[in-house]
Write an enzyme that holds these catalytic residues in place. Structure first.
Site, mmCIF file in Angstrom:
data_model
loop_
_atom_site.group_PDB
_atom_site.id
_atom_site.type_symbol
_atom_site.label_atom_id
_atom_site.label_comp_id
_atom_site.label_asym_id
_atom_site.label_seq_id
_atom_site.Cartn_x
_atom_site.Cartn_y
_atom_site.Cartn_z
ATOM 1 N N GLN A 115 0.841 -1.200 0.000
ATOM 2 C CA GLN A 115 0.000 0.000 0.000
ATOM 3 C C GLN A 115 0.877 1.250 0.000
ATOM 4 O O GLN A 115 1.596 1.495 0.973
ATOM 5 C CB GLN A 115 -0.874 -0.046 1.254
ATOM 6 C CG GLN A 115 -1.824 1.106 1.423
ATOM 7 C CD GLN A 115 -2.405 1.124 2.826
ATOM 8 O OE1 GLN A 115 -1.828 0.560 3.751
ATOM 9 N NE2 GLN A 115 -3.532 1.783 3.006
ATOM 10 N N SER A 118 0.926 6.536 2.758
ATOM 11 C CA SER A 118 1.588 7.519 3.631
ATOM 12 C C SER A 118 2.877 8.051 3.012
ATOM 13 O O SER A 118 3.552 7.352 2.249
ATOM 14 C CB SER A 118 1.938 6.873 4.968
ATOM 15 O OG SER A 118 0.780 6.540 5.670
ATOM 16 N N SER A 150 4.548 -1.708 4.403
ATOM 17 C CA SER A 150 4.784 -3.101 4.801
ATOM 18 C C SER A 150 4.883 -3.967 3.566
ATOM 19 O O SER A 150 4.170 -3.741 2.580
ATOM 20 C CB SER A 150 3.634 -3.600 5.673
ATOM 21 O OG SER A 150 3.559 -2.848 6.844
ATOM 22 N N GLU A 233 -9.143 -1.334 5.850
ATOM 23 C CA GLU A 233 -7.916 -1.521 6.622
ATOM 24 C C GLU A 233 -8.236 -1.545 8.110
ATOM 25 O O GLU A 233 -7.736 -2.369 8.869
ATOM 26 C CB GLU A 233 -6.924 -0.391 6.320
ATOM 27 C CG GLU A 233 -5.641 -0.511 7.151
ATOM 28 C CD GLU A 233 -4.575 0.504 6.767
ATOM 29 O OE1 GLU A 233 -4.953 1.575 6.265
ATOM 30 O OE2 GLU A 233 -3.394 0.206 6.964
ATOM 31 N N GLU A 364 -6.061 8.701 17.683
ATOM 32 C CA GLU A 364 -6.560 10.080 17.807
ATOM 33 C C GLU A 364 -7.442 10.443 16.610
ATOM 34 O O GLU A 364 -8.515 11.027 16.767
ATOM 35 C CB GLU A 364 -5.385 11.053 17.917
ATOM 36 C CG GLU A 364 -4.645 10.991 19.257
ATOM 37 C CD GLU A 364 -3.869 9.705 19.468
ATOM 38 O OE1 GLU A 364 -3.439 9.085 18.473
ATOM 39 O OE2 GLU A 364 -3.701 9.298 20.636
#
Lengths: 394, 388
Positions: A115, A118, A150, A233, A364
């Site tokens: 993936q 990020s 990953s 996810e 968060e």
């Protein structure tokens, strides 16, 4: 059976038995068996016919797994990102051709997926990502840097979100692609993490050329497509492992090593036992809701609860082990092929669990999601919503 | 299969109870009643008995009840918890009824059966004369003595029990007592209008379910269950308290939900620093956490209700009850405390109903065993033994 037919558990079981009867396991290699299983619609029964499924309710998969127990599996630990995130996104937004090309080898494990979301500058604020994709005839040229990827080192394909229009506000200028990890210009570098190993990587994309046929969804619609991936996810991580096994591991140590017990740890362990049981019941209730077609919003909370429980349990486990807790099994810089939350020793579990509240949306951010989407609380005032991405303060 | 969801019938029951409470039990009515001489709302209780059949919900149909299970009683309790309704449903229709049902099964059972018929009709209300703080693990605290007297099945009872909930509104007290020497024990039904019965209200933390001290001075009563030694009657009491504990979780769930809902409404409305206070992350995260806890409370409470309604192994039932109380007891208190805090100053006032919820939640945390007692019980039940 044809589309529109309602599958019963008995019919699915019958189908699985017929499949076993028709395929001589001793005469087949593992991959042939998995391909045949996919073609029989027994890979994921809730997928459509012809794409490894039967168009049946998802909860009937358990009946298939039961009938096929003991047969070769697709080693789901190696291909979790493909199964949990890429597959539902391809199913939701891919063309017929893309679905036929990608889903079968994804499920059999012939092709591993990773993936590319990020970036160093885009974590919780994923929509601000800067990797650019520029159209060049029938191709897209991709430049940028991705991180926390990953299994990129074993992956054949990636799901990728890149910026195709910097002149509109950040959520609107994104497009979703399938990235060929063997293409020239893709460089994967291991990123060593606190456990000592490198489960994830940095991925540098330099002039990577992707044909337009690898685009998933419309140009500029990447954020919406990515939401499907992210939702899946969170579900995948929240339901990733049997929480009873984690509490089970700690309780096993507790029972077999009475010399380690203290009153303080006893109280805390009982508290965590109750939490684990409540979470198990919450998951069971959620599955019942799904089975009757009334999914509840509780799903978005499972990952949060899972992260907290796992962190506390693994922390207690190291403390319980006392002098043994001072040791660590192995700091060797390795590149594992699987993502494993519960494996190895207590120290590893403790350190790996720290990632549970960060990966796939931090706890968060998830609290914000629950507060705004489930509880209907107003969003924080935001400075970045209507400004073109290129003009955002950096 | 036991389900953790609600059936359509249960949802209909909920709707009926909620509609009745919206009409007959608004916050201002509860606030007006709490310092009066009649803390329990008799009219509301009659309406619940008449319109919903709440008084006889758990009583078998052949005795004039609805023959419903713990699952339906749990739904009623969720709604009563939402309204902090001052009615003796939990004490009479759940705990005392359960004790009588067990007494009837233990046999001979005529006295218990007759009482159940009177309870189902709504004609009388009962309370089990043990402290609200008693738990399935420590079932009886006070000592009450009895001697057989007069006609067969009658007894004279003397003693004192503290902390009894629902006693003030009860027509009948079910008193666990032992014979001199402790060779026999009995559950004895005492009419509160009899001479020698004194019910002294205690100034209670929870004004919507106040407790009282019960004094019995040579009071005549009727034996509903009798056993050799203390264990038989104690097991009836223990079972009734476990049943109450498991279903109390549903009351706690309803209470917590109402606290969350009303807090959400408030923080969306209330503005400071030119924006709704509910838009601040510090507030949102607390409420998201509370919502998660309540989701767990619903699963745990439903699981306990299902276990108490079913015929599964006793250990599973005991685990389900202990887990539900250990979790829901804490969640209700947390929800009520957040409700007070996030309402700011108004949450501290007598005129706002938040304090009713806080006081009920805190008293509920003690009722039928504290979360800590339930966790300690799990140490044996699930084999997580204490240090040696």
């Amino acid at each position: 059976m044809t589309a529109g037919v309602t599958w019963s558990e008995a019919a699915v079981r019958e189908r699985a038995r017929a499949f076993l009867a028709a395929n001589d396991l001793s005469a087949m290699d593992r991959l042939d068996f998995l391909r045949a299983r996919f073609d029989a619609g027994l890979a994921w029964v809730h997928f459509p016919e012809g794409l490894g499924g039967l168009g049946a309710p998802r909860d009937l998969q358990a009946a298939v797994e039961h009938e096929l127990r003991g047969t070769p599996d697709n080693r789901p630990g190696r291909i979790g990102i493909g199964l949990g995130m890429a597959a539902p996104t391809i199913l939701g937004f891919g063309t017929e051709e893309q679905k036929r090309r990608f889903l079968r080898p994804l499920w059999t494990g012939e092709e591993v997926w990773c993936q590319l979301f990020s970036e160093p500058g885009a974590g919780s604020d994923l929509a601000t990502l800067a990797t650019r994709a520029v159209r060049d005839g029938g191709e897209w040229v991709v430049d940028g840097q991705k991180v926390w990827t990953s299994v990129a080192h074993t992956a054949r394909w990636a799901i990728l979100v890149a910026r195709t229009d910097p002149d509109v506000p950040k959520h609107r200028g994104l497009t979703y692609f399938v990235c060929d990890m063997t293409a020239p210009g893709v460089e994967v570098r291991p990123l060593r993490q606190i456990t000592g190993e490198a489960e994830f990587n940095e991925v540098f994309l330099t002039g990577v050329r992707l044909p337009d046929s690898l685009r998933l969804g419309a140009v500029g619609d990447g954020w919406r497509v990515a939401q499907t991936t992210l939702m899946n996810e969170r579900v995948a991580i929240g339901g990733a492992s049997d929480r009873r096994t984690m509490i089970g591991t700690v309780c096993e140590t507790w029972r077999t090593r009475p010399e380690l017990r203290t009153h303080d740890l006893h109280q805390r362990l009982l508290r965590l036992w109750v939490e684990a049981e409540v979470l198990r019941l919450t998951g069971a209730r959620l599955r019942e809701q799904l089975a009757v077609g009334r999914p509840g919003p509780e799903g978005s909370g499972m990952k949060l609860s899972f992260a907290r429980l796992h962190q506390e349990l693994s922390g207690l486990e190291v403390e319980l082990l006392a002098e043994d807790g001072l040791a660590y099994d192995d700091w060797t810089f390795r590149r594992p092929e699987t993502v494993d939350f519960v494996g190895r020793e207590a120290g590893y579990r403790y350190l790996r669990a720290k990632g549970n509240s960060i990966e796939g949306g931090t706890s968060e951010i998830l609290r914000n999601v629950i507060a705004e989407r489930v509880l209907g609380l107003p969003a924080e005032p935001r400075a970045d919503k209507d400004i073109p991405w290129k003009d955002l303060p950096r | 299969m036991t389900t953790l969801l609600y059936t359509d019938v249960e949802e209909e029951l909920r709707a009926a109870v909620r509609a009745l409470l919206a009409d007959a039990c608004p916050h201002r009515a509860v606030l007006a009643r709490i310092e009066s001489a009649t803390p329990y709302d008799g009219d509301l209780w009659k309406a619940l008995a008449r319109d919903i059949g709440a008084a006889g919900l758990l009583v078998p149909e052949e005795l004039g009840g609805a023959g419903a299970s713990a699952r339906e009683a749990a739904v009623v309790l969720e709604e009563l918890g939402r309204a902090v309704a001052p009615v003796p449903f939990l004490t009479s229709a759940v705990v005392a009824t359960r004790a009588l049902l067990a007494a009837r099964t233990a046999g001979p059972g005529e006295a218990a059966g007759e009482l159940l018929e009177r309870l189902a009709s709504g004609e009388v209300t009962a309370a089990l004369a043990v402290s609200l703080a008693a738990s399935p693990y420590r079932p009886v605290r006070g000592e009450v003595a009895y001697e057989a007297a007069g006609a067969a099945g009658e007894a004279v009872v003397s003693g004192r029990v503290t902390g009894v909930a629902g006693a003030e509104s009860a027509d009948v007290l079910l008193v666990p007592a032992s014979a001199p020497g402790g060779e026999e024990s009995a559950l004895i039904a005492v009419e509160t209008r009899e001479r020698g019965v004194e019910v002294t209200p205690v100034t209670s933390l929870d004004l919507t379910r106040p407790v009282a001290m019960v004094s019995l001075g040579s009071v005549r009563g009727r034996i509903v269950a009798r056993s050799e030694g203390p264990d038989g009657v104690r097991s009836i009491v223990r079972d009734a308290l476990a049943f109450g504990a498991g279903l109390l979780a549903s009351e706690q769930l309803g209470l917590a939900e109402l606290c969350l809902t009303s807090t959400l409404e408030y923080v969306k409305e209330r503005r400071q620093f030119a924006r709704p206070v509910g838009s601040f992350q510090a507030i949102k995260h607390r409420l998201a956490d509370l919502w998660l806890e309540i989701g767990g409370a619903r699963a745990a409470a439903r699981n306990a209700a299902g276990a108490l309604a079913g015929r599964g192994p006793g250990t599973d039932r005991a685990v389900a009850v202990a887990v539900a109380q250990a979790h829901c007891g804490e969640v209700a208190v947390h929800a009520a405390e957040e409700c007070v805090q996030l309402h700011g100053g108004i949450g501290m006032t007598w005129e706002h109903p938040a304090h009713l919820y806080l006081k009920r939640a805190k008293a509920d945390q003690i009722a039928f065993g504290t979360p800590g007692e339930h966790r300690n019980a799990l140490a044996d039940l699930v084999d997580v033994p204490a240090p040696v």
